[in-house]
Design an enzyme around this catalytic site. Sequence first.
Site, PDB file in Angstrom:
ATOM      1  N   LYS A 188     -16.580 -61.258  26.211  1.00 35.95           N
ATOM      2  CA  LYS A 188     -16.901 -62.081  25.043  1.00 35.95           C
ATOM      3  C   LYS A 188     -16.576 -61.299  23.770  1.00 35.95           C
ATOM      4  CE  LYS A 188     -20.533 -62.651  22.533  1.00 35.95           C
ATOM      5  NZ  LYS A 188     -19.818 -62.710  21.252  1.00 35.95           N
ATOM      6  N   GLU A 264     -22.110 -48.563  23.951  1.00 31.77           N
ATOM      7  CA  GLU A 264     -21.490 -47.743  22.897  1.00 31.77           C
ATOM      8  C   GLU A 264     -22.023 -48.302  21.593  1.00 31.77           C
ATOM      9  OE1 GLU A 264     -19.646 -46.568  20.070  1.00 31.77           O
ATOM     10  OE2 GLU A 264     -17.774 -47.477  20.754  1.00 31.77           O
ATOM     11  N   CYS A 298     -17.764 -47.091  14.236  1.00 27.87           N
ATOM     12  CA  CYS A 298     -19.043 -46.584  14.739  1.00 27.87           C
ATOM     13  C   CYS A 298     -19.164 -45.079  14.515  1.00 27.87           C
ATOM     14  CB  CYS A 298     -19.202 -46.940  16.206  1.00 27.87           C
ATOM     15  SG  CYS A 298     -17.738 -46.634  17.169  1.00 27.87           S
ATOM     16  N   GLU A 395     -27.251 -46.870   9.661  1.00 23.90           N
ATOM     17  CA  GLU A 395     -25.806 -47.124   9.704  1.00 23.90           C
ATOM     18  C   GLU A 395     -25.465 -48.217   8.678  1.00 23.90           C
ATOM     19  OE1 GLU A 395     -24.192 -48.925  13.358  1.00 23.90           O
ATOM     20  OE2 GLU A 395     -22.578 -47.456  13.204  1.00 23.90           O
TER      21      GLU A 395
END
Length: 496
Positions: A188, A264, A298, A395
């Site tokens: 997906k 991850e 990331c 983040e």
Amino acid sequence: MGLVTEIKTPLIGSYQQPTGLFINNEWVEGAEKKTFEVINPATEEVICSVSQATEKDVDIAVVAARKAFEGVWQETTPAQRGQYLLKLADLVDQNLELLSAVESLDNGKSINMAKGDIGAVAGCLRYYGGWADKIVGKTIDVAPDMFHFTRREPIGVCGQIIPWNFPLLMLAWKISPALATGNTVIIKPAEQTPLSALVFANLIKEAGFPPGVLNIINGFGRVAGAAISAHMDIDKVAFTGSTVVGRQIMKAAASSNLKKVTLELGGKSPNIVFNDADIEQAISWVNFGIYYNHGQVCCAGTRIYVQEGIYDKFLEAFKKRAQENKVGDPFHDETFQGPQVSQTQFDRIMGYIETGKKEGATVEIGGERHGDKGYFIQPTIFSNVKPDMKIMQEEIFGPVCAISKFSTEEEAVRLGNDSSYGLAAAVHTTDLNTGIRVSKALKAGTVWVNCYNLIHHQAEFGGYKQSGIGRELGEMALLNYTENKTVAIRLGGAMF
Ligand code: NAD
């Protein structure tokens, strides 16, 4: 709704964009016939609508993937699996312009960066295509009358959920090791960037993959993504995205069939520059470390620590360098930074910038929207930051970094490790001993020395701490997709 639409883009003119769900090598509408709009982040205009998968479509895709896994894919030799991946890699190369243009249009990344991504997609497929017939077990000598050997077997049907920052590259990282080891896949893509995966689906068919081996369904995370992670007949789920959703996926896996999980997740990576670094080079890598892909990486180097002897000089030169990054139309050849991917991401990043200002950090450059149309944000540098500030802990996933000073190597390591994340880090120094000592001391899955963001499919990638579970890429990714079976054979004789 037709399942293909004509779209015009710079670079290639118009092309036929598939818009359905790709299940069993066929284009189908969603069972509930729902669709969603795809937005061009550079213009905020609608590009087209695509089918939206719901729980029922996940069920249908799982049935197709299960049938392929138990049937045709088991009967395919490892060498043939490798051939399919190699052929797919060639097709990606042949369609580089098309796939890059679609990626730029949908994601907003500059066309040159998109071309880099698509080249890496082909590289990743090819690398794992090479592995397909090299998956081996071992023999274990436990006693004279016993023969033990191990088999590395595919896990089964794998559900994969990916983000929007590298739409096709994340797809390649996920599907390549899974298919090379004999699994079947339902993937997906992120709802923000569904288009390139659908163009890619046509190549899967052209490469000759049997029906059901690789199924691509677009849809929302809380619907299709949640259905994948809670499905009772999916044997493994692999996810890349936020830490918040990573936790939900793990919970769903635990409370359904305890499917295998690899994650991850996010990062808040330190980029450390010592007094003895080659300053010009360090500035280029620090700039690339944070602003590459508009900070939507990331492993972005968001916390920059510079040793006190060069701090002032470094900051002035870095500000100048960052202001030279060309922000604008992704299809312009000189553009380095395009728009953020969506209104939501734009708002989230602007919110962090406001928080940084309120918390008392100094805006050295940027801190505002760029232009008045599209989700563009100025490259932003904060100084006078404190370790407990929100912009130092969370983040941001945008073109925003924080720079601060350190005096000793010990302090640099302590500050570098002061995060709940541990995806990546970097050290800039001309002293080999410093480079090795600091890279050993940093708690991160990847440490770069005198560079940044250089990821290669031959080398493992993944996180310490809350940055994830498991490793992608390299040989280790193959372990994520195989079960180890030990076969113990007794070579005759009486029992005991
Ligand atoms: P997200 O984690 O919500 O989305 C990533 C993927 O997970 C998408 O495919 C999404 O549809 C799916 N998803 C969402 N909710 C789900 C659920 N409950 N169950 C199963 N799947 C689900 O990320 P986002 O909202 O698009 O971005 C938010 C933040 O996540 C970003 O600001 C950034 O900090 C982080 N992020 C990290 C990465 C990375 O590469 N590590 C990538 C994208 C976003």
